[in-house]
Design an enzyme around this catalytic site. Structure first.
Site, PDB file in Angstrom:
ATOM      1  N   ASP A  30       0.845  -1.201   0.000  1.00 29.98           N
ATOM      2  CA  ASP A  30       0.000   0.000   0.000  1.00 29.98           C
ATOM      3  C   ASP A  30       0.879   1.249   0.000  1.00 29.98           C
ATOM      4  OD1 ASP A  30      -3.228   0.466   1.002  1.00 29.98           O
ATOM      5  OD2 ASP A  30      -1.848   2.170   1.085  1.00 29.98           O
ATOM      6  N   ASN A  86     -12.830  -3.638   2.690  1.00 32.39           N
ATOM      7  CA  ASN A  86     -13.762  -2.525   2.856  1.00 32.39           C
ATOM      8  C   ASN A  86     -14.715  -2.519   1.674  1.00 32.39           C
ATOM      9  OD1 ASN A  86     -12.437  -1.629   5.211  1.00 32.39           O
ATOM     10  ND2 ASN A  86     -10.952  -0.480   3.992  1.00 32.39           N
ATOM     11  N   GLY A  92     -15.705   2.255   4.071  1.00 30.76           N
ATOM     12  CA  GLY A  92     -14.428   2.948   3.898  1.00 30.76           C
ATOM     13  C   GLY A  92     -13.729   2.637   2.595  1.00 30.76           C
ATOM     14  N   GLN A  93     -14.464   2.071   1.626  1.00 32.97           N
ATOM     15  CA  GLN A  93     -13.827   1.755   0.335  1.00 32.97           C
ATOM     16  C   GLN A  93     -13.569   3.029  -0.452  1.00 32.97           C
ATOM     17  OE1 GLN A  93     -16.050  -0.962  -2.137  1.00 32.97           O
ATOM     18  NE2 GLN A  93     -14.360  -1.214  -3.597  1.00 32.97           N
ATOM     19  N   HIS A  99     -10.198  -5.420  -3.248  1.00 35.28           N
ATOM     20  CA  HIS A  99      -8.865  -5.632  -2.682  1.00 35.28           C
ATOM     21  C   HIS A  99      -8.976  -6.101  -1.244  1.00 35.28           C
ATOM     22  CE1 HIS A  99     -10.071  -1.398  -2.303  1.00 35.28           C
ATOM     23  NE2 HIS A  99      -9.432  -1.375  -1.152  1.00 35.28           N
ATOM     24  N   LEU A 100      -8.043  -6.980  -0.873  1.00 31.73           N
ATOM     25  CA  LEU A 100      -7.908  -7.440   0.508  1.00 31.73           C
ATOM     26  C   LEU A 100      -6.696  -6.728   1.100  1.00 31.73           C
ATOM     27  CD1 LEU A 100      -9.395  -9.777  -1.092  1.00 31.73           C
ATOM     28  CD2 LEU A 100      -8.462 -11.334   0.620  1.00 31.73           C
ATOM     29  N   HIS A 101      -6.906  -6.085   2.240  1.00 37.15           N
ATOM     30  CA  HIS A 101      -5.779  -5.503   2.972  1.00 37.15           C
ATOM     31  C   HIS A 101      -5.179  -6.587   3.867  1.00 37.15           C
ATOM     32  CE1 HIS A 101      -6.998  -1.126   2.419  1.00 37.15           C
ATOM     33  NE2 HIS A 101      -8.163  -1.711   2.212  1.00 37.15           N
TER      34      HIS A 101
END
Ligand code: AMP
Ligand code: ZN
Length: 113
Positions: A30, A86, A92-93, A99-101
């Site tokens: 990120d 998210n 909060g997207q 996507h996976l954090h």
């Protein structure tokens, strides 16, 4: 020009610090990390969000989750980590490509804000 920044990363049009690439997915660090380790795992194909995923993408979703685990392992997060998706404004997207954090490297508080 593609309107999707993560599609641009998949296509190599904008730079990213790639952690892993395979035929289905890309993992990259990120640009604004929220923890010492903060990697995003995304499908190569454009899927806008979790709600846009279809039953035919069940294997893809499983692949992303297993890749998140592999990234955590490779990043040395044996003490624990968090995988977050998210979805939507309240979730909060901010980027409309699923996507996976993968977050770790420090104790993460719960519940999230
Ligand atoms: P979310 O808020 O769940 O949609 O997460 C989007 C994430 O993408 C945020 O953590 C951003 O810091 C990250 N991000 C946005 N643009 C880039 C980029 N070009 N390279 C890497 N990460 C990015
Ligand atoms: Zn995209």
């Amino acid at each position: 020009m593609s309107p999707c920044v993560f599609c641009d990363i998949v296509e190599g049009k904008i730079p990213a610090k790639i952690a892993h690439e395979d035929h289905l997915a890309v993992a990259f660090h990120d640009v604004s990390p929220k923890a010492p380790v903060h990697v995003l795992v995304i499908p190569r194909e454009h899927v806008a969000d979790l709600d846009a995923a279809t039953p035919s993408q069940e294997l893809l979703l499983g692949h992303l989750l297993l890749l998140a685990r592999e990234v955590a392992d490779r990043e040395g997060l044996g003490n624990g980590y968090r995988v977050v998706i998210n979805r939507g404004a309240d979730g909060g997207q901010t980027v409309d490509h699923l996507h996976l954090h993968v977050l770790g490297g420090r104790p993460l508080s719960w519940p999230p804000g």
